[in-house]
Design an enzyme around this catalytic site. Structure first.
Site, PDB file in Angstrom:
ATOM      1  N   VAL A  49      12.306  10.778   4.843  1.00  0.00           N
ATOM      2  CA  VAL A  49      11.061  10.115   5.250  1.00  0.00           C
ATOM      3  C   VAL A  49      10.770   8.914   4.339  1.00  0.00           C
ATOM      4  O   VAL A  49      10.266   7.884   4.792  1.00  0.00           O
ATOM      5  CB  VAL A  49       9.882  11.118   5.218  1.00  0.00           C
ATOM      6  N   CYS A  50      11.114   9.042   3.078  1.00  0.00           N
ATOM      7  CA  CYS A  50      10.747   8.045   2.061  1.00  0.00           C
ATOM      8  C   CYS A  50      11.152   6.609   2.405  1.00  0.00           C
ATOM      9  O   CYS A  50      10.324   5.702   2.291  1.00  0.00           O
ATOM     10  CB  CYS A  50      11.324   8.431   0.704  1.00  0.00           C
ATOM     11  N   PRO A  51      12.413   6.368   2.824  1.00  0.00           N
ATOM     12  CA  PRO A  51      12.771   4.973   3.083  1.00  0.00           C
ATOM     13  C   PRO A  51      11.941   4.349   4.198  1.00  0.00           C
ATOM     14  O   PRO A  51      11.608   3.161   4.135  1.00  0.00           O
ATOM     15  CB  PRO A  51      14.253   5.042   3.460  1.00  0.00           C
ATOM     16  N   ILE A  54       8.587   3.227   2.546  1.00  0.00           N
ATOM     17  CA  ILE A  54       8.737   2.078   1.655  1.00  0.00           C
ATOM     18  C   ILE A  54       9.006   0.809   2.463  1.00  0.00           C
ATOM     19  O   ILE A  54       8.426  -0.251   2.190  1.00  0.00           O
ATOM     20  CB  ILE A  54       9.857   2.340   0.627  1.00  0.00           C
TER      21      ILE A  54
END
Length: 198
Positions: A49-51, A54
């Protein structure tokens, strides 16, 4: 931990800056330079999920910039892992070049100061803090690990604070720029409710 209305904890930590430079002494409050800041945390680099989060912040960078709001991101990875992630193409799970500082909270001190460390995994929850020009936290949202945050909602909150500061009115449910605010009086709320709910 609810930090809204409290002063934001400052930190000095390693970071990779928007120009790709690495520093070991990024001073968060000094960087803010009297501007509002979005401080957001993600669990770990090279994950799932993180990319997307960001890169959405990065895609919306100009929307924050024109509102005079800086963006700062934090995870427990080293600056060299941040750098490697930026140097990896999105088609290979990377994030490409990022316009805002990415901080290394390798000692976990920052996520603990903001009260958003996962109790089992010792990584950050998906937390975002809107810190105003007076260094007061005005808005925070914390998601569990599987759920990405809504960047447009963060921008909406910035607009709501600006609206309140400018006009003195408060923002009702689902307020967006261009919609009515509420004057804080019996007459004001009665007029608003009559117009929108009668």
């Amino acid at each position: 931990m609810v930090l809204v209305t409290k002063k934001a904890p400052n930190f000095i930590a390693p970071a990779i800056l928007g120009n790709g430079e690495i520093t070991n002494t990024f001073d968060f409050k000094k960087y803010s330079n009297g501007q509002s800041v979005i401080l957001f945390f993600w669990p770990m680099d090279f994950t799932f999920v993180c990319p997307s989060e960001i890169m959405e912040f990065n895609k919306s960078y100009e929307e924050f910039h024109k509102r005079n709001v800086k963006i700062v991101g934090v995870s427990i990875d080293s600056v060299f892992v941040h750098q490697a992630w930026q140097n990896t193409a999105p088609k290979n799970g990377g994030i490409g070049k990022i316009k805002f500082p990415m901080i290394s909270d390798i000692k976990h001190e920052i996520q603990k100061a903001y009260g958003i460390e996962h109790p089992t995994f010792n990584i950050a929850l998906r937390a975002s803090f809107l810190i105003d020009a007076n260094w007061t936290i005005r808005h925070q949202v914390v998601n569990d690990l599987p759920f990405g945050r809504n960047i447009n909602e963060i921008i909406r909150m910035i607009d709501a604070i600006e609206f309140h500061n400018k006009y003195g009115e408060v923002c009702p449910a689902n307020w967006e720029p261009g919609k009515d605010g509420i004057t804080t009086s019996l007459k004001g709320i009665s007029s608003y409710l009559d117009k929108h709910f009668s």
